[in-house]
Design a protein around this motif. Structure first.
Motif, PDB file in Angstrom:
ATOM      1  N   ILE A 277     -35.983  -2.450  10.024  1.00 37.34           N
ATOM      2  CA  ILE A 277     -35.091  -3.197  11.023  1.00 37.34           C
ATOM      3  C   ILE A 277     -34.037  -4.484  10.193  1.00 37.34           C
ATOM      4  O   ILE A 277     -32.935  -4.372  10.750  1.00 37.34           O
ATOM      5  CB  ILE A 277     -35.976  -4.153  12.084  1.00 37.34           C
ATOM      6  CG1 ILE A 277     -36.714  -3.044  13.061  1.00 37.34           C
ATOM      7  CG2 ILE A 277     -35.264  -4.866  12.954  1.00 37.34           C
ATOM      8  CD1 ILE A 277     -35.910  -2.137  13.785  1.00 37.34           C
ATOM      9  N   MET A 278     -34.696  -4.994   9.337  1.00 42.33           N
ATOM     10  CA  MET A 278     -33.975  -5.975   8.629  1.00 42.33           C
ATOM     11  C   MET A 278     -32.799  -5.411   7.832  1.00 42.33           C
ATOM     12  O   MET A 278     -31.473  -5.910   7.714  1.00 42.33           O
ATOM     13  CB  MET A 278     -34.795  -6.886   7.837  1.00 42.33           C
ATOM     14  CG  MET A 278     -35.647  -7.643   8.623  1.00 42.33           C
ATOM     15  SD  MET A 278     -37.021  -8.444   7.352  1.00 42.33           S
ATOM     16  CE  MET A 278     -35.990  -9.537   6.274  1.00 42.33           C
ATOM     17  N   ILE A 279     -33.065  -4.179   7.297  1.00 38.48           N
ATOM     18  CA  ILE A 279     -32.032  -3.570   6.379  1.00 38.48           C
ATOM     19  C   ILE A 279     -30.882  -2.864   7.351  1.00 38.48           C
ATOM     20  O   ILE A 279     -29.741  -3.103   7.138  1.00 38.48           O
ATOM     21  CB  ILE A 279     -32.616  -2.382   5.551  1.00 38.48           C
ATOM     22  CG1 ILE A 279     -33.294  -2.908   4.399  1.00 38.48           C
ATOM     23  CG2 ILE A 279     -31.498  -1.599   5.053  1.00 38.48           C
ATOM     24  CD1 ILE A 279     -34.319  -1.887   3.951  1.00 38.48           C
ATOM     25  N   LEU A 280     -31.335  -2.550   8.613  1.00 35.28           N
ATOM     26  CA  LEU A 280     -30.487  -1.723   9.490  1.00 35.28           C
ATOM     27  C   LEU A 280     -29.561  -2.940   9.852  1.00 35.28           C
ATOM     28  O   LEU A 280     -28.324  -2.655  10.010  1.00 35.28           O
ATOM     29  CB  LEU A 280     -31.090  -1.246  10.562  1.00 35.28           C
ATOM     30  CG  LEU A 280     -30.384  -0.468  11.692  1.00 35.28           C
ATOM     31  CD1 LEU A 280     -29.639   0.877  11.135  1.00 35.28           C
ATOM     32  CD2 LEU A 280     -31.242   0.112  12.875  1.00 35.28           C
ATOM     33  N   MET A 281     -30.167  -4.010  10.437  1.00 37.65           N
ATOM     34  CA  MET A 281     -29.180  -5.344  10.995  1.00 37.65           C
ATOM     35  C   MET A 281     -28.510  -5.771   9.933  1.00 37.65           C
ATOM     36  O   MET A 281     -27.158  -6.272  10.306  1.00 37.65           O
ATOM     37  CB  MET A 281     -30.278  -6.273  11.577  1.00 37.65           C
ATOM     38  CG  MET A 281     -30.989  -5.875  12.859  1.00 37.65           C
ATOM     39  SD  MET A 281     -29.879  -5.463  13.886  1.00 37.65           S
ATOM     40  CE  MET A 281     -30.266  -3.583  14.152  1.00 37.65           C
ATOM     41  N   THR A 282     -28.763  -5.780   8.712  1.00 37.83           N
ATOM     42  CA  THR A 282     -27.795  -6.160   7.631  1.00 37.83           C
ATOM     43  C   THR A 282     -26.703  -5.364   7.490  1.00 37.83           C
ATOM     44  O   THR A 282     -25.362  -5.766   7.066  1.00 37.83           O
ATOM     45  CB  THR A 282     -28.495  -6.260   6.289  1.00 37.83           C
ATOM     46  OG1 THR A 282     -29.682  -7.284   6.464  1.00 37.83           O
ATOM     47  CG2 THR A 282     -27.752  -7.000   5.214  1.00 37.83           C
ATOM     48  N   LEU A 283     -26.889  -3.776   7.796  1.00 37.04           N
ATOM     49  CA  LEU A 283     -25.444  -3.152   7.642  1.00 37.04           C
ATOM     50  C   LEU A 283     -24.516  -3.465   8.840  1.00 37.04           C
ATOM     51  O   LEU A 283     -23.324  -3.425   8.578  1.00 37.04           O
ATOM     52  CB  LEU A 283     -26.183  -1.679   7.771  1.00 37.04           C
ATOM     53  CG  LEU A 283     -26.842  -1.154   6.695  1.00 37.04           C
ATOM     54  CD1 LEU A 283     -27.427   0.267   7.205  1.00 37.04           C
ATOM     55  CD2 LEU A 283     -26.243  -1.091   5.325  1.00 37.04           C
ATOM     56  N   ILE A 284     -24.905  -4.003   9.956  1.00 38.68           N
ATOM     57  CA  ILE A 284     -24.160  -4.517  10.808  1.00 38.68           C
ATOM     58  C   ILE A 284     -23.234  -5.719  10.547  1.00 38.68           C
ATOM     59  O   ILE A 284     -22.240  -5.659  10.616  1.00 38.68           O
ATOM     60  CB  ILE A 284     -25.110  -4.597  12.317  1.00 38.68           C
ATOM     61  CG1 ILE A 284     -25.517  -3.322  12.918  1.00 38.68           C
ATOM     62  CG2 ILE A 284     -24.039  -5.205  13.279  1.00 38.68           C
ATOM     63  CD1 ILE A 284     -26.292  -3.504  13.849  1.00 38.68           C
ATOM     64  N   THR A 285     -24.149  -6.734   9.871  1.00 40.38           N
ATOM     65  CA  THR A 285     -23.350  -7.816   9.478  1.00 40.38           C
ATOM     66  C   THR A 285     -22.352  -7.334   8.353  1.00 40.38           C
ATOM     67  O   THR A 285     -21.098  -7.863   8.194  1.00 40.38           O
ATOM     68  CB  THR A 285     -24.253  -8.848   8.918  1.00 40.38           C
ATOM     69  OG1 THR A 285     -25.010  -8.364   7.662  1.00 40.38           O
ATOM     70  CG2 THR A 285     -25.280  -9.269   9.957  1.00 40.38           C
ATOM     71  N   LEU A 286     -22.622  -6.432   7.400  1.00 39.93           N
ATOM     72  CA  LEU A 286     -21.712  -6.192   6.419  1.00 39.93           C
ATOM     73  C   LEU A 286     -20.548  -5.213   7.099  1.00 39.93           C
ATOM     74  O   LEU A 286     -19.520  -5.374   6.650  1.00 39.93           O
ATOM     75  CB  LEU A 286     -22.508  -5.127   5.552  1.00 39.93           C
ATOM     76  CG  LEU A 286     -22.988  -5.461   4.145  1.00 39.93           C
ATOM     77  CD1 LEU A 286     -23.592  -4.435   3.380  1.00 39.93           C
ATOM     78  CD2 LEU A 286     -21.959  -6.400   3.339  1.00 39.93           C
ATOM     79  N   PHE A 287     -20.768  -4.796   8.453  1.00 37.94           N
ATOM     80  CA  PHE A 287     -19.610  -3.967   9.035  1.00 37.94           C
ATOM     81  C   PHE A 287     -18.556  -5.024   9.502  1.00 37.94           C
ATOM     82  O   PHE A 287     -17.183  -4.934   8.746  1.00 37.94           O
ATOM     83  CB  PHE A 287     -20.279  -3.451  10.309  1.00 37.94           C
ATOM     84  CG  PHE A 287     -19.068  -2.931  11.076  1.00 37.94           C
ATOM     85  CD1 PHE A 287     -18.208  -1.874  10.958  1.00 37.94           C
ATOM     86  CD2 PHE A 287     -18.748  -3.533  12.519  1.00 37.94           C
ATOM     87  CE1 PHE A 287     -17.219  -1.495  11.686  1.00 37.94           C
ATOM     88  CE2 PHE A 287     -18.080  -3.360  13.387  1.00 37.94           C
ATOM     89  CZ  PHE A 287     -17.058  -2.119  13.041  1.00 37.94           C
ATOM     90  N   TYR A 288     -18.942  -6.214   9.965  1.00 40.92           N
ATOM     91  CA  TYR A 288     -18.019  -6.980  10.481  1.00 40.92           C
ATOM     92  C   TYR A 288     -17.348  -8.043   9.230  1.00 40.92           C
ATOM     93  O   TYR A 288     -16.321  -8.347   9.422  1.00 40.92           O
ATOM     94  CB  TYR A 288     -18.105  -8.074  11.670  1.00 40.92           C
ATOM     95  CG  TYR A 288     -19.684  -8.683  11.262  1.00 40.92           C
ATOM     96  CD1 TYR A 288     -19.534  -9.864  10.771  1.00 40.92           C
ATOM     97  CD2 TYR A 288     -20.768  -8.687  12.299  1.00 40.92           C
ATOM     98  CE1 TYR A 288     -20.707 -10.722  10.774  1.00 40.92           C
ATOM     99  CE2 TYR A 288     -21.756  -9.450  12.307  1.00 40.92           C
ATOM    100  CZ  TYR A 288     -21.812 -10.445  11.644  1.00 40.92           C
ATOM    101  OH  TYR A 288     -22.970 -11.309  11.261  1.00 40.92           O
ATOM    102  N   TYR A 289     -18.106  -7.993   8.297  1.00 42.12           N
ATOM    103  CA  TYR A 289     -17.519  -8.665   6.799  1.00 42.12           C
ATOM    104  C   TYR A 289     -16.388  -7.677   6.417  1.00 42.12           C
ATOM    105  O   TYR A 289     -15.091  -8.025   6.001  1.00 42.12           O
ATOM    106  CB  TYR A 289     -18.506  -8.745   5.970  1.00 42.12           C
ATOM    107  CG  TYR A 289     -19.426 -10.184   6.172  1.00 42.12           C
ATOM    108  CD1 TYR A 289     -18.708 -11.398   6.893  1.00 42.12           C
ATOM    109  CD2 TYR A 289     -20.907 -10.109   5.776  1.00 42.12           C
ATOM    110  CE1 TYR A 289     -19.802 -12.195   7.312  1.00 42.12           C
ATOM    111  CE2 TYR A 289     -21.522 -11.159   6.321  1.00 42.12           C
ATOM    112  CZ  TYR A 289     -21.098 -12.521   6.771  1.00 42.12           C
ATOM    113  OH  TYR A 289     -21.723 -13.417   7.251  1.00 42.12           O
ATOM    114  N   ILE A 290     -16.768  -6.737   6.289  1.00 46.76           N
ATOM    115  CA  ILE A 290     -15.913  -5.295   5.760  1.00 46.76           C
ATOM    116  C   ILE A 290     -14.688  -5.169   6.908  1.00 46.76           C
ATOM    117  O   ILE A 290     -13.609  -4.994   6.256  1.00 46.76           O
ATOM    118  CB  ILE A 290     -16.710  -4.045   5.370  1.00 46.76           C
ATOM    119  CG1 ILE A 290     -17.701  -4.364   4.326  1.00 46.76           C
ATOM    120  CG2 ILE A 290     -15.735  -2.883   5.081  1.00 46.76           C
ATOM    121  CD1 ILE A 290     -18.561  -3.078   4.047  1.00 46.76           C
TER     122      ILE A 290
END
Length: 340
Positions: A277-290
């Motif tokens: 869950i933590m890795i999956l949600m970190t990918l979402i944070t990376l999405f809006y940074y990218i």
């Protein structure tokens, strides 16, 4: 506010946190938290800014509610010290954890944090996201256990911190939701050891300092300002968005190091579901940074003929130094770890 008054309040702000950290009783910890609160309120308030006054009042009311609950809980806990009922101990522990989560703005008590951040300047935002979390985190580390409540707090923090930042156009609210997400990682790191969450917090503070310093010298508060105002300083623009990616935990940068260690430690503890869950949600944070970085770096925007005076005075010495620490330290840390 004069410089002398600011120095006075900052010194008492630091003293309050140190009192809470070094306290040997819950009452002393409460006293340190109150000194810290009453020192930060004058630093937040600004008579010329209505949003700042609103944020100050909101912060004071929430912190006062948390302090009252904390004081009553610790008082009743002293009355039932000799109680042998596990239910009573678990109830007191849950109430103290809830008040500490409310004080540092972690989920599910995060409702006040983004709105308060929106009304502050960058200096106060940095204090609220870093120093104001030290004492509650250390007190929380005394109580946190691997149980259903803590796992729920971690999952809620990483989910709300990730999904809450998707539709934001304000950089202060974006960093607020990012902070909520990182709180979930820090609480998870407490399961793995005292040193691990402290390493995570230091890394997070360094990356936040770098970002806020560059946002502050450029007077940038919203997404569209990133596209327009930094066109005359392309190196600074590149450093800024690389640091954003580092804060999101992209592997070549320093922000990936604490997350890497936390993931390894959680896998060693067989906590596969929460790690996923933590890795999956970190990918979402990376999405809006990218999304922010991609749009600002690759799309051409018209330049203004009028150049704000702040751009002419910018020197790249301090931003380059801070960004070098956040971008180039991961290979060095890996080398030191392998040598040991």
């Amino acid at each position: 506010m004069s410089t002398i008054a600011q120095c006075l309040f900052i010194s008492t702000l630091i003293s309050g946190s140190l009192i809470s950290i070094s306290a040997n009783s819950w009452f002393s910890a409460w006293m340190g938290l109150e000194i810290n609160l009453l020192s930060f309120i004058p630093l937040m308030s600004n008579p010329k800014n209505t949003l700042s006054n609103e944020a100050t009042l909101k912060y004071f009311l929430i912190q006062a509610l948390a302090s009252i609950t904390f004081l009553f809980t610790t008082t009743f806990m002293q009355m039932y010290t000799h109680s042998s009922l596990p239910l009573v101990d678990n109830l007191f522990s849950m109430l103290i954890i809830s008040t500490l989560l409310m004080k540092m703005g972690a989920a599910p008590f995060h409702f006040w944090f983004p709105g308060t951040m929106e009304g502050l300047n960058w200096k106060n935002c940095f204090i609220l996201m870093t120093w104001q979390k030290i004492a509650p985190l250390i007190l929380l580390s005394y109580l946190v256990k691997m149980n259903l409540l803590t796992l729920l707090i971690i999952i809620l923090s990483v989910i709300i911190g990730s999904l809450g930042g998707l539709n934001q156009t304000s950089l202060r609210k974006l960093l607020a939701y990012s902070s909520i997400n990182h709180m979930g990682w820090m609480i998870a790191a407490m399961f793995c050891g005292e040193n691990l969450w402290e390493l995570y917090f230091l890394t997070y503070s360094l990356l936040t300092l770098t970002l806020i310093y560059m946002f502050s010298i450029l007077s940038v508060f919203h997404f569209n300002q990133n596209f327009m105002i930094i066109n005359d300083s392309q190196p600074l623009k590149l450093l800024l968005f690389l640091t954003l990616l580092s804060l999101g935990g992209l592997p070549p940068f320093l922000g990936f190091l604490p997350k890497w260690i936390v993931i390894q430690s959680l896998i060693a503890l067989h906590s596969y579901f929460i790690c996923f869950i933590m890795i999956l949600m970190t990918l979402i944070t990376l999405f809006y940074y990218i999304r922010l970085s991609f749009t600002a770096l690759l799309i051409t925007y018209p330049q203004m003929k009028y150049k704000p005076s702040c751009i002419k005075k910018i020197t790249l010495t301090i931003p380059t130094t801070l960004t070098s620490l956040s971008l180039l330290t991961l290979p060095l840390c890996s080398l030191i770890y392998n040598c040991l």
